[in-house]
Every structure is written in structure tokens, then in C-alpha cells.
Design a protein around this motif. Structure first.
Motif, PDB file in Angstrom:
ATOM      1  N   ARG A  41     -63.599-114.412 123.370  1.00 24.99           N
ATOM      2  CA  ARG A  41     -62.739-114.084 122.228  1.00 24.99           C
ATOM      3  C   ARG A  41     -61.261-114.094 122.593  1.00 24.99           C
ATOM      4  O   ARG A  41     -60.419-114.462 121.803  1.00 24.99           O
ATOM      5  N   ALA A  96     -72.163-111.037 123.890  1.00 25.85           N
ATOM      6  CA  ALA A  96     -72.902-109.842 123.478  1.00 25.85           C
ATOM      7  C   ALA A  96     -71.957-108.687 123.199  1.00 25.85           C
ATOM      8  O   ALA A  96     -70.854-108.627 123.733  1.00 25.85           O
ATOM      9  N   ASN A  98     -72.028-104.273 122.664  1.00 25.54           N
ATOM     10  CA  ASN A  98     -72.866-103.080 122.820  1.00 25.54           C
ATOM     11  C   ASN A  98     -71.997-101.834 122.873  1.00 25.54           C
ATOM     12  O   ASN A  98     -70.883-101.878 123.376  1.00 25.54           O
ATOM     13  N   PRO A 100     -73.161 -97.447 123.269  1.00 25.28           N
ATOM     14  CA  PRO A 100     -74.268 -96.505 123.145  1.00 25.28           C
ATOM     15  C   PRO A 100     -74.013 -95.536 122.002  1.00 25.28           C
ATOM     16  O   PRO A 100     -72.951 -94.900 121.966  1.00 25.28           O
ATOM     17  N   ALA A 101     -74.949 -95.452 121.085  1.00 29.48           N
ATOM     18  CA  ALA A 101     -74.825 -94.502 119.975  1.00 29.48           C
ATOM     19  C   ALA A 101     -76.199 -94.299 119.347  1.00 29.48           C
ATOM     20  O   ALA A 101     -76.969 -95.261 119.228  1.00 29.48           O
ATOM     21  N   GLY A 110     -71.442-100.612 112.106  1.00 31.06           N
ATOM     22  CA  GLY A 110     -71.580-100.586 113.570  1.00 31.06           C
ATOM     23  C   GLY A 110     -72.831-101.336 113.995  1.00 31.06           C
ATOM     24  O   GLY A 110     -72.807-102.147 114.933  1.00 31.06           O
ATOM     25  N   SER A 113     -72.343-105.054 113.414  1.00 27.78           N
ATOM     26  CA  SER A 113     -71.430-105.723 114.352  1.00 27.78           C
ATOM     27  C   SER A 113     -72.199-106.280 115.546  1.00 27.78           C
ATOM     28  O   SER A 113     -71.972-107.415 115.977  1.00 27.78           O
ATOM     29  N   ARG A 199     -70.756 -99.097 130.346  1.00 27.66           N
ATOM     30  CA  ARG A 199     -70.951 -98.390 129.076  1.00 27.66           C
ATOM     31  C   ARG A 199     -72.245 -97.583 129.095  1.00 27.66           C
ATOM     32  O   ARG A 199     -72.315 -96.496 128.541  1.00 27.66           O
TER      33      ARG A 199
HETATM   34  N1  COA Z   1     -70.216 -95.396 118.267  1.00 27.54           N
HETATM   35  C1  COA Z   1     -70.461 -95.589 116.952  1.00 27.54           C
HETATM   36  N2  COA Z   1     -69.937 -96.629 116.233  1.00 27.54           N
HETATM   37  C2  COA Z   1     -69.133 -97.484 116.887  1.00 27.54           C
HETATM   38  C3  COA Z   1     -68.819 -97.365 118.264  1.00 27.54           C
HETATM   39  C4  COA Z   1     -69.396 -96.251 118.964  1.00 27.54           C
HETATM   40  N3  COA Z   1     -69.174 -96.051 120.266  1.00 27.54           N
HETATM   41  N4  COA Z   1     -68.008 -98.395 118.616  1.00 27.54           N
HETATM   42  C5  COA Z   1     -67.807 -99.130 117.506  1.00 27.54           C
HETATM   43  N5  COA Z   1     -68.486 -98.594 116.471  1.00 27.54           N
HETATM   44  C6  COA Z   1     -68.491 -99.071 115.084  1.00 27.54           C
HETATM   45  C7  COA Z   1     -67.132 -98.922 114.457  1.00 27.54           C
HETATM   46  O1  COA Z   1     -66.891 -97.599 114.018  1.00 27.54           O
HETATM   47  C8  COA Z   1     -67.206 -99.925 113.316  1.00 27.54           C
HETATM   48  O2  COA Z   1     -67.915 -99.410 112.220  1.00 27.54           O
HETATM   49  P1  COA Z   1     -67.116 -98.864 110.881  1.00 27.54           P
HETATM   50  O3  COA Z   1     -66.337-100.030 110.378  1.00 27.54           O
HETATM   51  O4  COA Z   1     -68.195 -98.419 109.952  1.00 27.54           O
HETATM   52  O5  COA Z   1     -66.259 -97.721 111.368  1.00 27.54           O
HETATM   53  C9  COA Z   1     -68.082-101.027 113.885  1.00 27.54           C
HETATM   54  O6  COA Z   1     -68.765-100.463 115.026  1.00 27.54           O
HETATM   55  C10 COA Z   1     -67.278-102.194 114.328  1.00 27.54           C
HETATM   56  O7  COA Z   1     -66.310-101.736 115.253  1.00 27.54           O
HETATM   57  P2  COA Z   1     -65.030-102.617 115.609  1.00 27.54           P
HETATM   58  O8  COA Z   1     -64.363-101.988 116.796  1.00 27.54           O
HETATM   59  O9  COA Z   1     -64.227-102.861 114.390  1.00 27.54           O
HETATM   60  O10 COA Z   1     -65.752-103.979 115.960  1.00 27.54           O
HETATM   61  P3  COA Z   1     -65.337-105.154 116.843  1.00 27.54           P
HETATM   62  O11 COA Z   1     -65.853-106.333 116.149  1.00 27.54           O
HETATM   63  O12 COA Z   1     -63.907-105.122 117.224  1.00 27.54           O
HETATM   64  O13 COA Z   1     -66.171-104.864 118.195  1.00 27.54           O
HETATM   65  C11 COA Z   1     -68.186-104.026 119.164  1.00 27.54           C
HETATM   66  C12 COA Z   1     -67.535-105.086 118.305  1.00 27.54           C
HETATM   67  C13 COA Z   1     -68.298-102.755 118.354  1.00 27.54           C
HETATM   68  C14 COA Z   1     -69.571-104.497 119.593  1.00 27.54           C
HETATM   69  C15 COA Z   1     -67.352-103.699 120.419  1.00 27.54           C
HETATM   70  O14 COA Z   1     -68.017-102.731 121.184  1.00 27.54           O
HETATM   71  C16 COA Z   1     -67.081-104.944 121.259  1.00 27.54           C
HETATM   72  O15 COA Z   1     -66.170-105.681 120.968  1.00 27.54           O
HETATM   73  N6  COA Z   1     -67.852-105.195 122.273  1.00 27.54           N
HETATM   74  C17 COA Z   1     -67.689-106.420 123.069  1.00 27.54           C
HETATM   75  C18 COA Z   1     -67.760-106.119 124.484  1.00 27.54           C
HETATM   76  C19 COA Z   1     -69.061-105.510 124.863  1.00 27.54           C
HETATM   77  O16 COA Z   1     -69.688-104.820 124.094  1.00 27.54           O
HETATM   78  N7  COA Z   1     -69.480-105.734 126.074  1.00 27.54           N
HETATM   79  C20 COA Z   1     -70.725-105.233 126.565  1.00 27.54           C
HETATM   80  C21 COA Z   1     -71.723-106.304 126.480  1.00 27.54           C
HETATM   81  S1  COA Z   1     -73.317-105.728 126.987  1.00 27.54           S
END
Ligand code: COA
Length: 266
Positions: A41, A96, A98, A100-101, A110, A113, A199
Motif C-alpha cells: 500500500r 493481509a 489483522n 486482535p479483538a 472492522g 476491513s 500484534r
Molecule cells: N479493535 C477493534 N476494531 C478495530 C481495531 C482494533 N484493534 N483496529 C481497527 N479497527 C476497526 C476500526 O475501528 C474501523 O472500524 P469503524 O469504521 O467501525 O470504526 C475498521 O477496523 C477499519 O479501520 P481502519 O483503521 O479505518 O482501516 P484500515 O483500512 O486503515 O486498516 C486494518 C485495516 C484495520 C486491518 C489495519 O489493522 C491494517 O491496516 N492492517 C494492515 C497491517 C496488518 O494488519 N498487518 C498484520 C498482518 S497479519
């Protein structure tokens, strides 16, 4: 070098290849002579990954796209086949998301996503990539997770999404087998130093619990997973398709309960 693992003049495109396990996979193909494209990204991270891959010799390319965006994924495929000067021999779908929640601590958005990144993203990468694959001969590797087969607390979104990814692997292995395209999943266990592990097991106590839960008694390295990917895309695996192959020290066989409990903070 074993001729089976010679990827000279092969074109390899790794979605999510800008960090962690997927970058390790991209580097492994580069070391074996492949022309490699990495996709992430963030453009700065993508360029840094391109340089890391290029350091192993050969051509390396980078692209930025969000796998949730089908048009952006399609554009990457089109540009890569131009840059690489030919069709895609190995396609790795590894992007990917992720966090934890518990299900009750997660909004529908969430949950969505993670499903959009892991499951829809895999469909986008494969669906848009199909017309650019070497036929016959291409190999697709979907990067799955133990959550696909083991229920883990705080991971309902990932469990659901990755189970879907493995079913994409199996169904497309059937649909695309007649075209000479193989589709397999690799299942990385707990891999040290990755964002995912940071994480899921942020404290030393949790890391110790994870290591104890793995039959081989250690976390894995990106190279442990990358070597399995080399095999899956190689001629040595020419009769292997529709397979979900763990590279996990036995974690999935053991049910990996320790990992699930540790992510609950026990
Ligand atoms: N607990 C609960 N909800 C969560 C959260 C957490 N720890 N982190 C994010 N969310 C929710 C947000 O609140 C949002 O929901 P809402 O709009 O109802 O409030 C939703 O997830 C999307 O979050 P946002 O940060 O806007 O999404 P994003 O598209 O920028 O990011 C994720 C996507 C959430 C998967 C983010 O963790 C990410 O970018 N991850 C990529 C990196 C990664 O996960 N690496 C590990 C790979 S194993």
C-alpha cells in the motif's frame, strides 16, 4: 543449484511483498534468479522492498496498490507484465490485515476491513491476474494462516477470511487445473519478527507460550516459509495443486491452542 529451484527468467509478482514473510518470499525467488515485483500500500515501503529484493541480483520492480481496489490490482498486473517483458510465472497473494479483538469489540466495518483485505483481496489478485498468467505452467500461492483451520479467540474476522482463502485455493485449483495453472496455499505458523506476531504476542510471556505450543519449540523465520514457496512454485511440485501446506513447526497439527490462549493474555 538444483535445477528444480532455478527461477532464472521467471516472473514472480508478490502482493503484500513489501514486508515480513512476503518480503522474505520475494527475496527467496530473487536469490534463485527470478525477476520479482513487490506490491504494497505504501510507496516508500514498496521502494525500500524493491531495493532489498534487487540486492539479491536481477531485476526488481515495485508498485503501490490496495488489494481491496480491483482496478488498482488490475493496473499492477498490466504494468508488471510490461516491466518484466512477459507473463507471470508465479503469483503470490499475501496481503493481509489483522488486529486482535473480540467479536463484541469489533464493529461490522472492522470485521469487513479484514475480510476485504484477506478474502476479497485474494479474489482480486487472482481474478485480475488470470489473463496475465503463463499458461500452462503458472503457479499461484495464497498465503493463508493457522486461523483458517483453528478457531482462535480475538480472531473471528481472520478465521473467517482465511478459511475462505483456502477454499479459493481448492476451487480455483479445480477450475484452472485444465489450463495448467496450479493453485496452493502456504500456511505460515508463528513467524518471529513480523507485524502479525507483534500484534498477536506482544509480550515475552506470550512469546514463550507460543514457542511452547509449537511442536518444534521455536518460532519460524520468513526463510522457513519462503523455502516452502520455492518448492510449491518449482518443477518439483509440478503435480501438486489444491494443497494447503503448513510451514509452521507443527503448530496446526498441534491445534495451536497455546497461541490462541496467549492472544487472550493468559
Ligand atoms: N479493535 C477493534 N476494531 C478495530 C481495531 C482494533 N484493534 N483496529 C481497527 N479497527 C476497526 C476500526 O475501528 C474501523 O472500524 P469503524 O469504521 O467501525 O470504526 C475498521 O477496523 C477499519 O479501520 P481502519 O483503521 O479505518 O482501516 P484500515 O483500512 O486503515 O486498516 C486494518 C485495516 C484495520 C486491518 C489495519 O489493522 C491494517 O491496516 N492492517 C494492515 C497491517 C496488518 O494488519 N498487518 C498484520 C498482518 S497479519
Amino acid at each position: 543449484m538444483n535445477a528444480n529451484f532455478d527461477f532464472n527468467k521467471r516472473n514472480v509478482l508478490v502482493f503484500g511483498g513489501t514486508s515480513g514473510i512476503n518480503l522474505g518470499i520475494a527475496e527467496a525467488y530473487a536469490k534463485c534468479g527470478a525477476r520479482v515485483g513487490v506490491v504494497g500500500r505504501n510507496p516508500e515501503k514498496a521502494e525500500a522492498a524493491r531495493q532489498a529484493v534487487a540486492a539479491h541480483g536481477g531485476d526488481a520492480f515495485c508498485y503501490s496498490a490496495d488489494v481491496r481496489d480491483f482496478e488498482a490490482v488490475s493496473a499492477v498486473h498490466k504494468t508488471f507484465v510490461k516491466d518484466a517483458g512477459g507473463s507471470i510465472d508465479v503469483l503470490v497473494s499475501g496481503a493481509a490485515g489483522n488486529f486482535p479483538a473480540p467479536a463484541l469489540g469489533m464493529s461490522p466495518n472492522g470485521f469487513k476491513s479484514v475480510v476485504d483485505i484477506d478474502l476479497m483481496g485474494t479474489f482480486h489478485v487472482l481474478r485480475a491476474g488470470f489473463e496475465h498468467l503463463t499458461q500452462p505452467g503458472a503457479s499461484i500461492i495464497n498465503v493463508s494462516a493457522p486461523q483458517a483451520s483453528i478457531a482462535m479467540p480475538l480472531q473471528s474476522h481472520v478465521c473467517a477470511a482465511k478459511a475462505g482463502v483456502d477454499m479459493i485455493t481448492r476451487t480455483l485449483a479445480i477450475e484452472w487445473g485444465p489450463m495448467g495453472i496450479r493453485v496452493n496455499s502456504v500456511v505460515p505458523g508463528p513467524i518471529d519478527g513480523t507485524e502479525g506476531m507483534a500484534r498477536l504476542a506482544p509480550t515475552q510471556k506470550m512469546r514463550d507460550a507460543v514457542e511452547k505450543a509449537v511442536p518444534l519449540q521455536r518460532m519460524g523465520t520468513p526463510a522457513d516459509v519462503a523455502d516452502v514457496c520455492l518448492f510449491l512454485a518449482s518443477d518439483a511440485a509440478r503435480y501438486v495443486t489444491g494443497v494447503i501446506l503448513p510451514a509452521d513447526g507443527g503448530a496446526v497439527a498441534a491445534g495451536s491452542a497455546g497461541m490462541g490462549m496467549s492472544s487472550m493474555g493468559h
